[in-house]
Design an enzyme around this catalytic site. Structure first.
Site, PDB file in Angstrom:
ATOM      1  N   GLU A  33     -53.087 -16.034   7.750  1.00 35.45           N
ATOM      2  CA  GLU A  33     -52.081 -15.798   6.718  1.00 35.45           C
ATOM      3  C   GLU A  33     -51.934 -17.008   5.791  1.00 35.45           C
ATOM      4  O   GLU A  33     -51.855 -16.866   4.565  1.00 35.45           O
ATOM      5  CB  GLU A  33     -50.732 -15.463   7.371  1.00 35.45           C
ATOM      6  CG  GLU A  33     -50.679 -14.114   8.070  1.00 35.45           C
ATOM      7  CD  GLU A  33     -51.370 -14.106   9.422  1.00 35.45           C
ATOM      8  OE1 GLU A  33     -51.573 -13.022   9.975  1.00 35.45           O
ATOM      9  OE2 GLU A  33     -51.709 -15.195   9.932  1.00 35.45           O
ATOM     10  N   GLN A  84     -59.969 -33.707  18.888  1.00 34.41           N
ATOM     11  CA  GLN A  84     -59.124 -33.793  17.698  1.00 34.41           C
ATOM     12  C   GLN A  84     -57.661 -33.690  18.079  1.00 34.41           C
ATOM     13  O   GLN A  84     -57.236 -32.692  18.672  1.00 34.41           O
ATOM     14  CB  GLN A  84     -59.466 -32.681  16.702  1.00 34.41           C
ATOM     15  CG  GLN A  84     -58.674 -32.786  15.402  1.00 34.41           C
ATOM     16  CD  GLN A  84     -58.931 -31.629  14.468  1.00 34.41           C
ATOM     17  OE1 GLN A  84     -58.746 -30.481  14.847  1.00 34.41           O
ATOM     18  NE2 GLN A  84     -59.363 -31.928  13.250  1.00 34.41           N
ATOM     19  N   GLY A  85     -56.868 -34.692  17.738  1.00 40.73           N
ATOM     20  CA  GLY A  85     -55.438 -34.698  17.996  1.00 40.73           C
ATOM     21  C   GLY A  85     -54.659 -34.474  16.716  1.00 40.73           C
ATOM     22  O   GLY A  85     -54.072 -35.421  16.163  1.00 40.73           O
ATOM     23  N   SER A  98     -59.164 -29.579  22.067  1.00 43.04           N
ATOM     24  CA  SER A  98     -60.353 -29.066  22.743  1.00 43.04           C
ATOM     25  C   SER A  98     -61.151 -30.174  23.419  1.00 43.04           C
ATOM     26  O   SER A  98     -61.434 -31.212  22.804  1.00 43.04           O
ATOM     27  CB  SER A  98     -61.252 -28.330  21.738  1.00 43.04           C
ATOM     28  OG  SER A  98     -60.564 -27.239  21.168  1.00 43.04           O
ATOM     29  N   SER A 149     -52.968 -30.834  15.924  1.00 46.74           N
ATOM     30  CA  SER A 149     -51.912 -29.845  16.168  1.00 46.74           C
ATOM     31  C   SER A 149     -50.893 -30.330  17.186  1.00 46.74           C
ATOM     32  O   SER A 149     -51.226 -31.021  18.151  1.00 46.74           O
ATOM     33  CB  SER A 149     -52.522 -28.528  16.654  1.00 46.74           C
ATOM     34  OG  SER A 149     -53.319 -27.938  15.657  1.00 46.74           O
ATOM     35  N   GLU A 207     -64.906 -29.759   8.272  1.00 45.81           N
ATOM     36  CA  GLU A 207     -64.801 -28.625   9.187  1.00 45.81           C
ATOM     37  C   GLU A 207     -65.092 -27.309   8.484  1.00 45.81           C
ATOM     38  O   GLU A 207     -65.785 -26.441   9.020  1.00 45.81           O
ATOM     39  CB  GLU A 207     -63.394 -28.583   9.785  1.00 45.81           C
ATOM     40  CG  GLU A 207     -63.154 -27.386  10.705  1.00 45.81           C
ATOM     41  CD  GLU A 207     -61.721 -27.301  11.189  1.00 45.81           C
ATOM     42  OE1 GLU A 207     -61.525 -27.089  12.382  1.00 45.81           O
ATOM     43  OE2 GLU A 207     -60.799 -27.458  10.363  1.00 45.81           O
TER      44      GLU A 207
END
Length: 378
Positions: free
Chosen positions: A363, A126-127, A161, A129, A244
């Site tokens: 948060e 997964q690209g 990852s 972040s 997800e």
């Protein structure tokens, strides 16, 4: 929610349990930086596919069995009880990419990619972040410029990852820099072996290079790789995140019950169960794991009715992270000096330092819960 309400489901569970008893690999997944990691995960996925246990609720035209989500959950339950390997480097392919393509991809994309995923041929990463866009995903800067029938990609991603072992990636890029923050993004299928893709593994605190930073230097990607359409990537990304945080990672949540039971067994064997405070912590963890299983069943029953995952999935994910941290801290306290011997629980404890950050910080998730579930003011 009862998962054994019919003879058919009971037979299915027994069939799954028997197959797993005969087929779960004896050797553990390698913890190395070499190709044997991919070879192991691909072989295990291929064995499941050949046995008829891959994509249980996926459509037959894509290689699945076309059964219900209830059968898929039963399979997950038996999988974790058998202590079988998880999907490993195929986690994104099954938890993100596959569901996203089924929901938003065109027929050519589905026909080409979904069977390959099920057969264990093409792991995905997964690209999303970036160094300056994690929880604030809409702040990403990696560019995609339309040039004829191609997109030219320039930028970088981080925390990708298993990228060093993957053939494809789900990539989110900015294609309209003048559009508002959540507009002008595009979700596309990235061939990770294209010229200009530079993958640099990062050895994490648990000692394994399962994360990578990836650089894209004018990588040319066919427009046919765009899922849905150019500039509508935020909507597609929400479909990905719904998978997800919804049923896509049920196996990992159900596994927590097995892990709690392992700790209880260890406490019995060592006599630590007689410590009142420790027994209370174990009981609390076991209750939390049972609650999480109930939440998982709630998600399944909602999906079965055809309802789209809502903001409550964020609450479930936040509870999952909290329980993970509680479990690994409890394990370290139970093991004592033994954890200094690089015990598997030691690695899990170290890895879980990232849990409150990955997929959006706790948060941020609590803000979403407050605003969208509880209706609190901003």
């Amino acid at each position: 929610m009862e998962l054994d309400t019919s003879p058919q489901l009971k037979d299915f569970r027994e069939e799954a349990r028997t197959w797993l008893e005969e087929n779960v690999p004896d050797e553990p997944r390698p913890r190395s930086a070499g190709p044997e990691v991919r070879e192991y995960d691909a072989a295990w996925q291929r064995r499941q596919y050949e046995g008829g246990w891959a994509g249980i609720d996926w459509k037959p035209e894509y290689g699945g069995r076309g059964l219900s989500l209830i059968e898929q959950v039963i399979w997950y339950e038996e999988l974790v009880q058998a202590k079988a390997p998880g999907p490993g480097i195929f986690s994104v392919a099954f938890g993100h990419a596959g569901p996203t393509l089924m929901a938003r991809g065109d027929e050519q994309q589905k026909t080409f990619h979904l069977p390959k995923i099920l057969r264990g041929e093409t792991p995905w990463c997964q690209g999303f972040s970036e160094p300056g866009a994690g929880s604030d995903l809409a702040g990403l800067r990696t560019r995609g410029v339309v040039d004829g029938d191609e997109l030219v990609i320039t930028g970088s991603k981080i925390w990708t990852s298993y990228a060093q072992w993957c053939d494809y990636g789900e990539l989110l890029v900015r294609t309209d820099p003048e559009a508002p923050k959540h507009k002008g993004l595009t979700w596309l299928i990235m061939d990770m072996r294209l010229p200009g893709v530079d993958i640099r593994p990062i050895t994490s605190i648990d000692g394994w290079p399962h994360n990578c930073e990836v650089f894209y230097d004018e990588v040319r990607v066919p427009l046919a790789s765009v899922v849905d359409r150019v500039d509508n990537g935020w909507s597609v990304a929400m479909s990905t995140l719904a998978a997800e945080r919804g049923p896509g990672f049920l196996d990992q949540r159900l596994q927590l019950i097995v892990l709690v039971d392992e700790l209880i067994e260890h406490a019995r064997d060592t006599g630590l169960i007689k410590d009142g405070a420790m027994a209370d912590r174990l009981a609390s963890a076991r209750a939390g794991a049972a609650a999480l299983r109930s939440m998982a069943y709630y998600q399944v029953s909602t999906a079965k009715k055809g309802e789209a995952p809502g903001a409550e999935t964020t609450a479930i994910r936040t509870f999952t992270v909290q329980l993970q941290l509680e479990l690994t801290r409890l394990a370290i306290d139970l093991l004592g000096a033994q954890c200094l011997e690089w015990h598997p629980w030691t690695r899990r404890w170290l890895l879980d330092f990232a849990a409150p950050i990955a997929g959006g910080t706790t948060e941020i998730q609590k803000n979403i819960i407050g605003e969208r579930v509880l209706g609190l003011p901003r």
